[in-house]
Scaffold this active site. Structure first.
Site, PDB file in Angstrom:
ATOM      1  N   GLN A 155       0.915  -1.039  -0.136  1.00 52.94           N
ATOM      2  CA  GLN A 155       0.011   0.116   0.093  1.00 52.94           C
ATOM      3  C   GLN A 155       0.853   1.239  -0.039  1.00 52.94           C
ATOM      4  O   GLN A 155       0.314   2.304  -0.091  1.00 52.94           O
ATOM      5  CB  GLN A 155      -0.933   0.053   1.136  1.00 52.94           C
ATOM      6  N   HIS A 177      -1.584   1.518  -4.018  1.00 53.66           N
ATOM      7  CA  HIS A 177      -2.237   2.815  -3.974  1.00 53.66           C
ATOM      8  C   HIS A 177      -1.141   3.882  -4.914  1.00 53.66           C
ATOM      9  O   HIS A 177      -1.119   5.080  -4.483  1.00 53.66           O
ATOM     10  CB  HIS A 177      -2.201   3.261  -2.682  1.00 53.66           C
TER      11      HIS A 177
HETATM   12  C1  BJW Z   1       4.612  -0.940  12.537  1.00 51.45           C
HETATM   13  C2  BJW Z   1       5.776  -0.136  12.993  1.00 51.45           C
HETATM   14  C3  BJW Z   1       7.109  -0.855  12.747  1.00 51.45           C
HETATM   15  C4  BJW Z   1       4.189   1.202  13.111  1.00 51.45           C
HETATM   16  N1  BJW Z   1       6.957  -2.270  12.550  1.00 51.45           N
HETATM   17  N2  BJW Z   1       4.539  -2.088  12.662  1.00 51.45           N
HETATM   18  C5  BJW Z   1     -16.932   5.225   3.097  1.00 51.45           C
HETATM   19  C6  BJW Z   1     -17.089   6.437   2.504  1.00 51.45           C
HETATM   20  C7  BJW Z   1     -16.217   6.212   1.327  1.00 51.45           C
HETATM   21  C8  BJW Z   1     -15.241   5.181   1.144  1.00 51.45           C
HETATM   22  C9  BJW Z   1     -15.109   4.348   2.099  1.00 51.45           C
HETATM   23  C10 BJW Z   1     -16.126   4.240   2.908  1.00 51.45           C
HETATM   24  N3  BJW Z   1     -15.928   3.112   3.753  1.00 51.45           N
HETATM   25  C11 BJW Z   1     -14.826   2.365   2.944  1.00 51.45           C
HETATM   26  C12 BJW Z   1     -14.687   2.972   2.015  1.00 51.45           C
HETATM   27  C13 BJW Z   1     -13.476   2.551   1.020  1.00 51.45           C
HETATM   28  C14 BJW Z   1     -12.168   3.300   1.494  1.00 51.45           C
HETATM   29  C15 BJW Z   1     -11.773   3.278   2.842  1.00 51.45           C
HETATM   30  O1  BJW Z   1     -11.144   2.135   3.008  1.00 51.45           O
HETATM   31  N4  BJW Z   1     -12.094   3.926   3.997  1.00 51.45           N
HETATM   32  C16 BJW Z   1     -11.651   3.350   5.255  1.00 51.45           C
HETATM   33  C17 BJW Z   1     -10.580   4.134   5.936  1.00 51.45           C
HETATM   34  C18 BJW Z   1     -12.985   3.725   6.132  1.00 51.45           C
HETATM   35  N5  BJW Z   1     -11.095   2.780   0.407  1.00 51.45           N
HETATM   36  C19 BJW Z   1     -10.968   3.517  -0.513  1.00 51.45           C
HETATM   37  O2  BJW Z   1     -11.747   4.618  -0.936  1.00 51.45           O
HETATM   38  C20 BJW Z   1     -10.200   3.229  -1.692  1.00 51.45           C
HETATM   39  N6  BJW Z   1     -11.070   2.974  -2.973  1.00 51.45           N
HETATM   40  C21 BJW Z   1     -12.129   2.200  -3.186  1.00 51.45           C
HETATM   41  O3  BJW Z   1     -12.630   1.365  -2.250  1.00 51.45           O
HETATM   42  O4  BJW Z   1     -12.767   2.408  -4.316  1.00 51.45           O
HETATM   43  C22 BJW Z   1     -13.991   1.892  -4.520  1.00 51.45           C
HETATM   44  C23 BJW Z   1     -14.979   2.772  -3.733  1.00 51.45           C
HETATM   45  C24 BJW Z   1     -15.113   3.968  -4.085  1.00 51.45           C
HETATM   46  C25 BJW Z   1     -15.910   4.914  -3.477  1.00 51.45           C
HETATM   47  C26 BJW Z   1     -16.754   4.534  -2.369  1.00 51.45           C
HETATM   48  C27 BJW Z   1     -16.748   3.292  -1.952  1.00 51.45           C
HETATM   49  C28 BJW Z   1     -15.691   2.209  -2.650  1.00 51.45           C
HETATM   50  C29 BJW Z   1      -8.955   3.978  -2.071  1.00 51.45           C
HETATM   51  C30 BJW Z   1      -8.154   3.735  -0.794  1.00 51.45           C
HETATM   52  C31 BJW Z   1      -6.893   4.738  -1.106  1.00 51.45           C
HETATM   53  C32 BJW Z   1      -6.288   4.850   0.377  1.00 51.45           C
HETATM   54  N7  BJW Z   1      -5.030   5.818  -0.069  1.00 51.45           N
HETATM   55  C33 BJW Z   1      -4.193   6.150   0.845  1.00 51.45           C
HETATM   56  C34 BJW Z   1      -3.378   7.645   0.616  1.00 51.45           C
HETATM   57  C35 BJW Z   1      -2.451   7.140  -0.535  1.00 51.45           C
HETATM   58  C36 BJW Z   1      -1.669   8.207  -1.046  1.00 51.45           C
HETATM   59  C37 BJW Z   1      -0.527   9.071  -0.014  1.00 51.45           C
HETATM   60  O5  BJW Z   1       0.030   8.241   0.427  1.00 51.45           O
HETATM   61  O6  BJW Z   1      -0.689   9.984   0.178  1.00 51.45           O
HETATM   62  O7  BJW Z   1      -3.347   5.345   1.333  1.00 51.45           O
HETATM   63  S1  BJW Z   1      -4.729   6.537   2.706  1.00 51.45           S
HETATM   64  C38 BJW Z   1      -3.324   5.733   3.542  1.00 51.45           C
HETATM   65  O8  BJW Z   1      -3.944   4.526   4.171  1.00 51.45           O
HETATM   66  C39 BJW Z   1      -2.564   5.405   2.531  1.00 51.45           C
HETATM   67  C40 BJW Z   1      -2.219   3.991   2.962  1.00 51.45           C
HETATM   68  O9  BJW Z   1      -1.634   3.195   2.034  1.00 51.45           O
HETATM   69  C41 BJW Z   1      -3.284   3.375   3.540  1.00 51.45           C
HETATM   70  C42 BJW Z   1      -3.292   2.326   4.554  1.00 51.45           C
HETATM   71  O10 BJW Z   1      -2.725   2.851   5.645  1.00 51.45           O
HETATM   72  P1  BJW Z   1      -1.596   1.633   6.319  1.00 51.45           P
HETATM   73  O11 BJW Z   1      -0.317   1.573   5.388  1.00 51.45           O
HETATM   74  O12 BJW Z   1      -2.303   0.830   6.999  1.00 51.45           O
HETATM   75  O13 BJW Z   1      -0.897   2.750   7.546  1.00 51.45           O
HETATM   76  P2  BJW Z   1      -1.658   3.029   9.034  1.00 51.45           P
HETATM   77  O14 BJW Z   1      -0.655   4.098   9.433  1.00 51.45           O
HETATM   78  O15 BJW Z   1      -3.074   3.044   9.115  1.00 51.45           O
HETATM   79  O16 BJW Z   1      -0.977   1.843   9.860  1.00 51.45           O
HETATM   80  C43 BJW Z   1       0.317   1.653  10.388  1.00 51.45           C
HETATM   81  C44 BJW Z   1       0.609   0.534  10.932  1.00 51.45           C
HETATM   82  O17 BJW Z   1       1.972   0.329  11.102  1.00 51.45           O
HETATM   83  C45 BJW Z   1      -0.121   0.412  12.287  1.00 51.45           C
HETATM   84  O18 BJW Z   1      -0.780  -0.721  12.510  1.00 51.45           O
HETATM   85  C46 BJW Z   1       1.295   0.388  13.324  1.00 51.45           C
HETATM   86  O19 BJW Z   1       0.979  -0.310  14.375  1.00 51.45           O
HETATM   87  C47 BJW Z   1       2.258  -0.123  12.538  1.00 51.45           C
HETATM   88  N8  BJW Z   1       3.848   0.199  12.693  1.00 51.45           N
HETATM   89  N9  BJW Z   1       5.465   1.342  13.038  1.00 51.45           N
HETATM   90  C48 BJW Z   1       5.895  -2.701  12.582  1.00 51.45           C
HETATM   91  N10 BJW Z   1       8.155  -0.158  12.909  1.00 51.45           N
END
Ligand code: BJW
Ligand code: ZN
Length: 243
Positions: free
Chosen positions: A102, A120
């Protein structure tokens, strides 16, 4: 984390011929890049939809570009950490391997991983908001208001924002790699963003053993076979028995 858990997870990984990995921002934390959620994350004190949605970009492209340019410029200063290197080593050991990330930072590629899907997108690329122009532009500082050289419309970062569809080839390859996995390894993701998080629930349907590596408990910790707590840069080398 119990030693038993680590030992059992290590055996499962050693015996697997097909391994698929899903990574999130936690993998890059030890390189010095912030995660999104959590106390020191990017999302602290900001509105997510202002910075990471098409609507936010339309409202204020300057603000969005200010944030992405800061992140891009920080990226050129950082290097892959032992977690990235361990995953590159895993790819060299396993016959059938795929890494679904991601992350938008390209640190897996810098560490030598080859079979990668960027779910992403990447901030190392820009594309035009009006025409088909797109350009890889790592290691360069972009102007504060980047414009398309072909049609002068705003350029945007080559990432996937909330509400946007993931690239079709990326999600279909991720599905395929998830279905074939004997071990599905989930590293450094909070597993709250779909469709990426759905892959974790799909993996066991085809018999995969699911191993999670994370500093903290997450949404999926109780659903996986092994939940190993600690820093990815420390646990992954232990899991692979890298000296
Ligand atoms: C360690 C550590 C160490 C720390 N060792 N571990 C309601 C309304 C509208 C949409 C939605 C909705 N409900 C659901 C949706 C869908 C939505 C979604 O999922 N939303 C939820 C948040 C509610 N998803 C989307 O919109 C996606 N598209 C989609 O579904 O299209 C169809 C659709 C369209 C319209 C409506 C519905 C469906 C697109 C998602 C795009 C996400 N984009 C981002 C930004 C990318 C660009 C950028 O970087 O600027 O991607 S958001 C952000 O979150 C980024 C990441 O890739 C993504 C995930 O985050 P990640 O990597 O998990 O990071 P963290 O910070 O959350 O976690 C870090 C972890 O590491 C933690 O657990 C720590 O404990 C751990 N950690 N240090 C090991 N050293
Ligand atoms: Zn253009």
């Amino acid at each position: 984390m119990s030693t038993d858990n680590l030992d059992q997870a290590r055996s499962a990984l050693r015996e697997a011929n097909a391994v698929t990995v899903l990574t999130g921002a936690g993998v890059s934390a030890e390189s010095g890049l912030p995660t999104f959620r959590g106390p020191d994350g990017y999302w602290q004190g900001v509105s997510v939809m202002d910075l990471a949605s098409p609507q936010g970009f339309l409202r204020n492209p300057n603000r969005v570009w200010e944030w992405y340019n800061l992140r891009r410029n920080a990226l050129w200063q950082v290097r892959p950490n032992p977690a990235h290197h361990a995953l590159a080593e895993l790819e060299r050991r396993v016959p059938t391997f795929g890494l679904i990330t991601q992350n938008v930072d390209r640190l897996h590629q810098k560490a030598g991983s080859k079979q990668i899907v960027e779910l992403h997108g990447t901030i190392c690329m820009v594309r035009c908001t009006a025409c088909h122009y797109e350009q890889d532009c790592p290691n360069v500082e972009l102007p504060p208001e980047p414009r398309c050289p072909e049609c002068s419309a705003w350029l945007r970062p080559g990432v996937v924002w909330f509400g946007e569809m993931l690239p079709f080839e990326a999600i279909s390859k991720a599905d395929q790699w998830t279905r074939r996995a004997e071990v599905f390894l989930v590293v450094g993701t909070s597993a709250v963003v779909t469709p990426a998080a759905n892959l974790i629930y799909q993996a066991p349907d085809n018999g995969a053993t699911v191993i999670e590596v994370n500093l903290d408990a997450t949404e999926v910790s109780t659903a996986v076979d092994f939940s190993l707590r600690g820093k990815a840069g420390e646990i992954l080398p232990q899991l692979l028995a890298i000296e």
